[in-house]
Design a protein around this motif. Sequence first.
Motif, PDB file in Angstrom:
ATOM      1  N   ARG A 142       0.822  -1.180  -0.254  1.00 49.56           N
ATOM      2  CA  ARG A 142       0.103   0.774   0.139  1.00 49.56           C
ATOM      3  C   ARG A 142       1.089   1.061  -0.307  1.00 49.56           C
ATOM      4  O   ARG A 142       1.865   1.511   1.007  1.00 49.56           O
ATOM      5  N   PHE A 143       0.375   2.294  -0.748  1.00 42.90           N
ATOM      6  CA  PHE A 143       1.367   3.059  -0.982  1.00 42.90           C
ATOM      7  C   PHE A 143       0.252   4.822  -0.776  1.00 42.90           C
ATOM      8  O   PHE A 143      -0.660   4.799  -1.323  1.00 42.90           O
ATOM      9  N   PRO A 144       0.815   6.077   0.278  1.00 46.31           N
ATOM     10  CA  PRO A 144       0.293   7.093   0.899  1.00 46.31           C
ATOM     11  C   PRO A 144       0.081   7.505  -1.204  1.00 46.31           C
ATOM     12  O   PRO A 144      -1.288   8.675  -1.062  1.00 46.31           O
ATOM     13  N   GLY A 145       0.785   8.054  -2.160  1.00 45.51           N
ATOM     14  CA  GLY A 145       1.134   8.409  -2.586  1.00 45.51           C
ATOM     15  C   GLY A 145       2.355   8.459  -3.553  1.00 45.51           C
ATOM     16  O   GLY A 145       3.478   7.533  -3.065  1.00 45.51           O
ATOM     17  N   VAL A 146       2.451   9.330  -4.905  1.00 40.81           N
ATOM     18  CA  VAL A 146       3.724   9.321  -5.802  1.00 40.81           C
ATOM     19  C   VAL A 146       3.737  11.069  -5.701  1.00 40.81           C
ATOM     20  O   VAL A 146       2.610  11.721  -5.426  1.00 40.81           O
ATOM     21  N   THR A 147       5.292  11.437  -5.942  1.00 41.90           N
ATOM     22  CA  THR A 147       5.852  12.247  -6.342  1.00 41.90           C
ATOM     23  C   THR A 147       6.050  12.908  -8.185  1.00 41.90           C
ATOM     24  O   THR A 147       7.526  12.001  -7.850  1.00 41.90           O
ATOM     25  N   LEU A 148       6.119  13.756  -8.072  1.00 46.17           N
ATOM     26  CA  LEU A 148       6.289  13.707  -9.639  1.00 46.17           C
ATOM     27  C   LEU A 148       7.682  15.082  -9.648  1.00 46.17           C
ATOM     28  O   LEU A 148       6.357  16.083  -9.276  1.00 46.17           O
ATOM     29  N   PHE A 149       8.730  15.033 -10.516  1.00 47.28           N
ATOM     30  CA  PHE A 149       9.535  16.166 -10.313  1.00 47.28           C
ATOM     31  C   PHE A 149       9.857  16.229 -11.882  1.00 47.28           C
ATOM     32  O   PHE A 149      10.475  15.120 -12.311  1.00 47.28           O
ATOM     33  N   ALA A 150      10.262  17.518 -11.951  1.00 41.20           N
ATOM     34  CA  ALA A 150      11.209  17.441 -12.887  1.00 41.20           C
ATOM     35  C   ALA A 150      12.181  18.376 -12.923  1.00 41.20           C
ATOM     36  O   ALA A 150      11.627  19.140 -12.014  1.00 41.20           O
TER      37      ALA A 150
END
Length: 266
Positions: A192-200
Amino acid sequence: MEELRWILVGLGLLFLLGLWIWETRRPRQASAKSQTRAGERFEPTIKSLETGRTQPLAAAQDEDDEKAALERMRRKAEEAREAEELRAAEEAPVLEPVLSSLDETAADVVQAERTTSIDAWPKEQRIVTLRVAAPPLERFEGQALVDALQAEKLVHGRYEIFHREVDGRTLFSAASLVEPGTFDLGAVAGRRFPGVTLFAVLPGPLSPMQTFDTLLEAARSLADRLHGLVQDERGAGLSAQRLMNIREGLIDYQHRLERLAAAGQR
């Protein structure tokens, strides 16, 4: 007649003598009884002594039981707190993944993909970040999260995170909000994952505004697929005002890069 009178006188004298003797002895008997009662009041009995001993012992026993109960409660609270800290540590979100465990990723990407004169100023490097988080009290299932990332044309690659590329260069990346931010594809199912971070990492293969627009579109599409929430880099809701602030900052950044490029061409 004379004899009867003397008999009566003798009887009267005997009666008076008996009355006098009784009256003189009664105060002594009363005094002896009162002394006996007084002695009984001040001399404790064996029963009273036993009662006096029992009450302090019972009180001491109750106090010991209370201390033991408090100690058991304290130990249980301590164990619960340690278990909660352990669980929180296992699912602790990475607040700044690109500045901690992914710091080397950003540096290597910039170094390997430096192709224009604009990139000659490392101090002008900038990282733009968005999050896609699960709703409160919920988590994304691991395999569903990986499938959604791949549907957004992100590929699992370097540093065990996901990347979207343009012309062979990384446009932006996706890391887990659980430290250290990586995805083990062999063990992701069921987790289970609380979410993801998208970064550039800017500057990149596209202009800062084009990069951000692509990043925002992917974040919204990913949130729709997973029924999640799009957030800013701090985990706050991405309001219209916050979105405007990010865009204004990127426009200023783009202008600064253009000025630096113009200065480098002179």
